[in-house]
Enzyme design. Structure first.
Site, short mmCIF file in Angstrom:
data_model
loop_
_atom_site.label_atom_id
_atom_site.label_comp_id
_atom_site.label_asym_id
_atom_site.label_seq_id
_atom_site.Cartn_x
_atom_site.Cartn_y
_atom_site.Cartn_z
N ASP A 1 -9.82 -5.45 -4.14
CA ASP A 1 -9.22 -4.46 -3.24
C ASP A 1 -10.09 -3.22 -3.25
OD1 ASP A 1 -7.62 -2.43 -2.07
OD2 ASP A 1 -5.79 -3.51 -2.61
N HIS B 1 -7.64 -5.83 0.34
CA HIS B 1 -6.43 -5.03 0.49
C HIS B 1 -5.47 -5.63 1.52
CE1 HIS B 1 -3.97 -1.52 -0.07
NE2 HIS B 1 -4.06 -1.16 1.20
N SER C 1 0.83 -1.20 0.00
CA SER C 1 0.00 0.00 0.00
C SER C 1 0.87 1.26 0.00
CB SER C 1 -0.96 -0.04 1.20
OG SER C 1 -2.00 0.88 1.05
#
Length: 275
Positions: A226, A255, A97
């Site tokens: 996600d 995610h 991320s």
């Protein structure tokens, strides 16, 4: 507690597990978490002979909460200082991320002389924000909502965020209250100012030029469900720039797949590293 002190006087906390003569893997965490998000991966790879290192990004976790410098450039420079102070070489860089943005900006600013391989997991590059040139991105309203939720009631916002983060809002999902509580704990360790600044850093940083500097074997891994970093504007766009990258898509994955698909992820990352 192990820390380095950066050039601007910021203390950066890090963990350093496994044999010191093993090939180093550096794990960069997502927002608003800390190095603890990587504990299972650090143990797995240390048990396989790697030296595993994860740090708390400035203003997150146990690192100093600073008023200035909560930018992607500074995150990358902090990572560079960690690497240089520990004199690490032949590194595998793994970023999830926001951490994927940090790793990508590190390559853009500092090159790959010390790097062996790169893995971007549910990562924010090349650009999360919707613009005329990036129509597949998310509207600024989405990020303004994250800012407002974090500012108004950070504790409740982080609890609520775990539902889309781990796909727990999907029909048939198995919810782990322990994972939700751990996400909240890590998030609440960070500083509000730095976390607010980081929203701009992960959403508005443009990584197109940084990705063009990638010249090492690269894994781009993403879940196609996600809800935090949509795959189209992220992984599917990244592999158009880093054309030698290996793309691995987890069908139906969320995610937080490093935890929800932990064993599969560890095995796939291991195979990539040793290949």
């Amino acid at each position: 507690m192990a820390t380095i002190i950066t050039k601007d006087g910021t203390h950066i906390f890090y963990k350093d597990w496994g044999p010191k003569d093993g090939q180093p893997i550096i794990f960069s965490h997502g927002w608003p978490l800390s190095a603890d998000a990587w504990d299972a991966q650090m143990v797995f790879f240390a048990d396989h002979g790697f030296r595993t290192i994860a740090h708390d990004r400035r203003s997150h976790g146990r690192s100093d909460q600073v008023w200035y410098g909560n930018t992607m450039d500074q995150y990358a420079d902090d990572l560079a200082e960690l690497i240089e102070q520990l004199d690490l070489r032949d590194i595998v860089l793994v970023g999830h991320s926001t951490g994927g943005g940090e790793v990508t900006r590190y390559v853009g600013r500092h090159g790959t002389d010390r790097v062996a391989k790169i893995a971007l997991i549910g990562a924010v590059p090349p650009l999360m924000l919707k613009t005329e040139a990036n129509p597949g991105g998310l509207s600024i309203d989405a990020f303004d909502g994250i800012r407002k939720g974090t500012y108004d009631n950070r504790s409740q916002f982080f609890r609520d965020l775990t539902l889309p983060f781990y796909g727990y809002n999907r029909t048939g999902s198995t919810i782990s209250e322990g994972i939700r509580e751990e996400f909240w704990r890590q998030g609440m360790m960070g500083g509000l100012k730095g976390q607010l600044d980081s929203i701009r850093a992960f959403s508005e940083s443009d990584f197109h030029q940084d990705l063009k500097a990638f010249d090492k074997p690269t894994l781009v891994l993403h879940g196609d469900d996600d809800q935090i970093v949509p795959i189209g504007a992220a992984a599917l766009s990244t592999v158009k720039i880093v054309r030698h990258a290996v793309l691995r898509i987890y069908e139906g994955a969320d995610h937080g797949l490093t935890q929800t698909h932990q064993d599969r992820f560890n095995a796939d990352l291991f195979d990539f590293i040793i290949a």
